[in-house]
Design a protein around this motif. Structure first.
Motif, PDB file in Angstrom:
ATOM      1  N   MET A  61      35.004 -32.107  27.519  1.00 47.77           N
ATOM      2  CA  MET A  61      34.166 -32.962  28.467  1.00 47.77           C
ATOM      3  C   MET A  61      34.830 -34.416  28.306  1.00 47.77           C
ATOM      4  SD  MET A  61      31.838 -30.609  29.057  1.00 47.77           S
ATOM      5  CE  MET A  61      30.270 -31.473  29.449  1.00 47.77           C
ATOM      6  N   PRO A  62      34.558 -35.181  29.689  1.00 47.55           N
ATOM      7  CA  PRO A  62      34.993 -36.534  29.782  1.00 47.55           C
ATOM      8  C   PRO A  62      34.586 -37.394  28.761  1.00 47.55           C
ATOM      9  CG  PRO A  62      34.307 -35.772  31.597  1.00 47.55           C
ATOM     10  CD  PRO A  62      33.945 -34.899  30.756  1.00 47.55           C
ATOM     11  N   ASP A  63      35.320 -38.404  28.228  1.00 45.96           N
ATOM     12  CA  ASP A  63      35.027 -39.447  27.060  1.00 45.96           C
ATOM     13  C   ASP A  63      33.575 -40.019  27.383  1.00 45.96           C
ATOM     14  OD1 ASP A  63      37.333 -38.784  25.901  1.00 45.96           O
ATOM     15  OD2 ASP A  63      38.180 -40.481  26.700  1.00 45.96           O
ATOM     16  N   ILE A  64      33.204 -40.057  28.565  1.00 48.56           N
ATOM     17  CA  ILE A  64      31.749 -40.644  28.911  1.00 48.56           C
ATOM     18  C   ILE A  64      30.685 -39.848  28.251  1.00 48.56           C
ATOM     19  CG2 ILE A  64      31.429 -40.085  31.224  1.00 48.56           C
ATOM     20  CD1 ILE A  64      30.314 -42.694  31.842  1.00 48.56           C
ATOM     21  N   LEU A  65      30.847 -38.472  28.280  1.00 47.00           N
ATOM     22  CA  LEU A  65      30.091 -37.448  27.964  1.00 47.00           C
ATOM     23  C   LEU A  65      29.958 -37.029  26.562  1.00 47.00           C
ATOM     24  CD1 LEU A  65      30.107 -35.178  30.894  1.00 47.00           C
ATOM     25  CD2 LEU A  65      28.525 -37.073  30.490  1.00 47.00           C
ATOM     26  N   GLU A  99      28.214 -38.296  24.098  1.00 50.00           N
ATOM     27  CA  GLU A  99      26.892 -38.498  23.511  1.00 50.00           C
ATOM     28  C   GLU A  99      25.612 -37.811  24.406  1.00 50.00           C
ATOM     29  OE1 GLU A  99      25.477 -39.853  20.898  1.00 50.00           O
ATOM     30  OE2 GLU A  99      27.518 -40.097  19.897  1.00 50.00           O
ATOM     31  N   ILE A 100      25.895 -36.613  24.807  1.00 57.57           N
ATOM     32  CA  ILE A 100      24.975 -36.111  25.590  1.00 57.57           C
ATOM     33  C   ILE A 100      24.058 -35.227  24.684  1.00 57.57           C
ATOM     34  CG2 ILE A 100      26.354 -35.662  27.798  1.00 57.57           C
ATOM     35  CD1 ILE A 100      26.878 -32.929  26.754  1.00 57.57           C
ATOM     36  N   SER A 101      22.567 -35.238  24.904  1.00 59.88           N
ATOM     37  CA  SER A 101      21.889 -34.321  24.376  1.00 59.88           C
ATOM     38  C   SER A 101      21.498 -32.943  24.802  1.00 59.88           C
ATOM     39  CB  SER A 101      20.486 -35.366  24.374  1.00 59.88           C
ATOM     40  OG  SER A 101      20.665 -36.553  23.699  1.00 59.88           O
ATOM     41  N   GLY A 102      21.781 -32.789  26.024  1.00 61.67           N
ATOM     42  CA  GLY A 102      21.374 -31.312  26.442  1.00 61.67           C
ATOM     43  C   GLY A 102      22.339 -31.138  27.777  1.00 61.67           C
ATOM     44  N   ASP A 143      22.188 -39.305  26.299  1.00 60.07           N
ATOM     45  CA  ASP A 143      21.074 -39.557  25.349  1.00 60.07           C
ATOM     46  C   ASP A 143      20.141 -40.835  25.424  1.00 60.07           C
ATOM     47  OD1 ASP A 143      19.539 -39.049  23.053  1.00 60.07           O
ATOM     48  OD2 ASP A 143      20.589 -40.171  21.823  1.00 60.07           O
ATOM     49  N   GLU A 144      20.749 -41.847  25.698  1.00 60.25           N
ATOM     50  CA  GLU A 144      20.151 -43.190  25.738  1.00 60.25           C
ATOM     51  C   GLU A 144      20.424 -43.826  26.848  1.00 60.25           C
ATOM     52  OE1 GLU A 144      21.058 -45.324  22.079  1.00 60.25           O
ATOM     53  OE2 GLU A 144      19.917 -43.777  20.843  1.00 60.25           O
ATOM     54  N   ASP A 145      21.056 -43.433  27.703  1.00 59.87           N
ATOM     55  CA  ASP A 145      21.578 -44.139  28.916  1.00 59.87           C
ATOM     56  C   ASP A 145      20.758 -44.122  30.438  1.00 59.87           C
ATOM     57  OD1 ASP A 145      23.491 -46.151  30.320  1.00 59.87           O
ATOM     58  OD2 ASP A 145      24.280 -44.181  31.427  1.00 59.87           O
ATOM     59  N   GLY A 146      19.818 -43.003  30.361  1.00 53.49           N
ATOM     60  CA  GLY A 146      19.240 -42.956  31.613  1.00 53.49           C
ATOM     61  C   GLY A 146      19.880 -42.395  32.782  1.00 53.49           C
ATOM     62  N   SER A 147      21.088 -41.537  32.823  1.00 56.08           N
ATOM     63  CA  SER A 147      21.836 -41.003  33.541  1.00 56.08           C
ATOM     64  C   SER A 147      21.939 -39.513  33.464  1.00 56.08           C
ATOM     65  CB  SER A 147      23.354 -41.637  33.702  1.00 56.08           C
ATOM     66  OG  SER A 147      22.998 -43.040  33.618  1.00 56.08           O
ATOM     67  N   VAL A 148      22.070 -38.739  34.728  1.00 54.32           N
ATOM     68  CA  VAL A 148      22.434 -37.793  34.731  1.00 54.32           C
ATOM     69  C   VAL A 148      23.756 -37.359  35.265  1.00 54.32           C
ATOM     70  CG1 VAL A 148      21.780 -35.289  35.746  1.00 54.32           C
ATOM     71  CG2 VAL A 148      19.894 -36.626  35.071  1.00 54.32           C
ATOM     72  N   PHE A 149      24.489 -36.593  34.550  1.00 53.34           N
ATOM     73  CA  PHE A 149      25.806 -36.098  35.278  1.00 53.34           C
ATOM     74  C   PHE A 149      25.970 -34.738  35.603  1.00 53.34           C
ATOM     75  CE2 PHE A 149      25.887 -39.258  31.916  1.00 53.34           C
ATOM     76  CZ  PHE A 149      27.237 -40.188  32.073  1.00 53.34           C
ATOM     77  N   TYR A 162      16.388 -39.801  25.617  1.00 54.70           N
ATOM     78  CA  TYR A 162      16.307 -38.797  26.425  1.00 54.70           C
ATOM     79  C   TYR A 162      16.841 -37.415  25.567  1.00 54.70           C
ATOM     80  CZ  TYR A 162      15.321 -42.045  30.188  1.00 54.70           C
ATOM     81  OH  TYR A 162      14.915 -43.354  30.529  1.00 54.70           O
ATOM     82  N   GLU A 163      16.017 -36.549  25.451  1.00 54.75           N
ATOM     83  CA  GLU A 163      16.167 -35.420  24.343  1.00 54.75           C
ATOM     84  C   GLU A 163      16.837 -34.183  25.138  1.00 54.75           C
ATOM     85  OE1 GLU A 163      16.312 -35.890  21.294  1.00 54.75           O
ATOM     86  OE2 GLU A 163      15.322 -37.869  21.426  1.00 54.75           O
ATOM     87  N   ASP A 164      16.273 -33.879  26.156  1.00 54.79           N
ATOM     88  CA  ASP A 164      16.939 -32.475  26.963  1.00 54.79           C
ATOM     89  C   ASP A 164      16.822 -32.440  28.424  1.00 54.79           C
ATOM     90  OD1 ASP A 164      18.088 -30.053  26.579  1.00 54.79           O
ATOM     91  OD2 ASP A 164      15.991 -29.100  25.857  1.00 54.79           O
TER      92      ASP A 164
END
Length: 131
Positions: free
Chosen positions: A55-59, A61-64, A80-86, A106-108
């Motif tokens: 995954m790209p470095d920006i991803l 800390e993803i939760s789901g 997880d804590e950013d409020g963004s969807v990729f 954000y959890e999932d």
């Protein structure tokens, strides 16, 4: 009489030694890792030969993650804590970022009937249209 008492003590020690040997052997055998059989993989998957993606470095800390209608060409993930969807086509580093809310926990993430559904740690859900 002394011989009889020494014999009883030796028998007790022998019994204790046998029991301890049995317990140590049993403990050792229970720690042996069992390899899964080849037939344990779900249909369409080979868990013995997983397909891995970086995954790209920006991803980091993803939760789901989720796929739209089971299509695994594009993976959706929420930070997880950013409020963004990729959304990210697998095998590439070309992610699309959609900011949907301010920072939070954000959890999932899930996708159903054209909606991205995000679950917050407080139990609330957010809904975004899949574009």
């Amino acid at each position: 009489m002394v011989n009889s008492s020494k014999t009883k003590i030796r028998k007790k020690y022998a019994l204790v030694l046998v029991v301890l040997t049995f317990l140590v052997t049993l403990t050792g055998l229970s720690c042996v890792e069992k390899k899964p059989k080849g037939g344990d993989s779900p249909v369409g998957y080979d868990l013995n030969k997983p397909q891995k993606y970086s995954m790209p470095d920006i991803l980091q800390e993803i939760s789901g993650i989720a796929f739209d209608k089971g299509d695994n060409r594009i993976v959706y993930a929420e930070m997880d804590e950013d409020g963004s969807v990729f959304s990210l086509p697998l095998g590439t580093k070309n992610e699309t970022i959609t900011k949907f809310a301010k920072k939070g926990d954000y959890e999932d993430i899930s996708i159903a009937q054209g909606w991205v559904i995000l679950l917050k740690s407080n139990g609330r859900s957010l809904f975004l249209s899949v574009e």
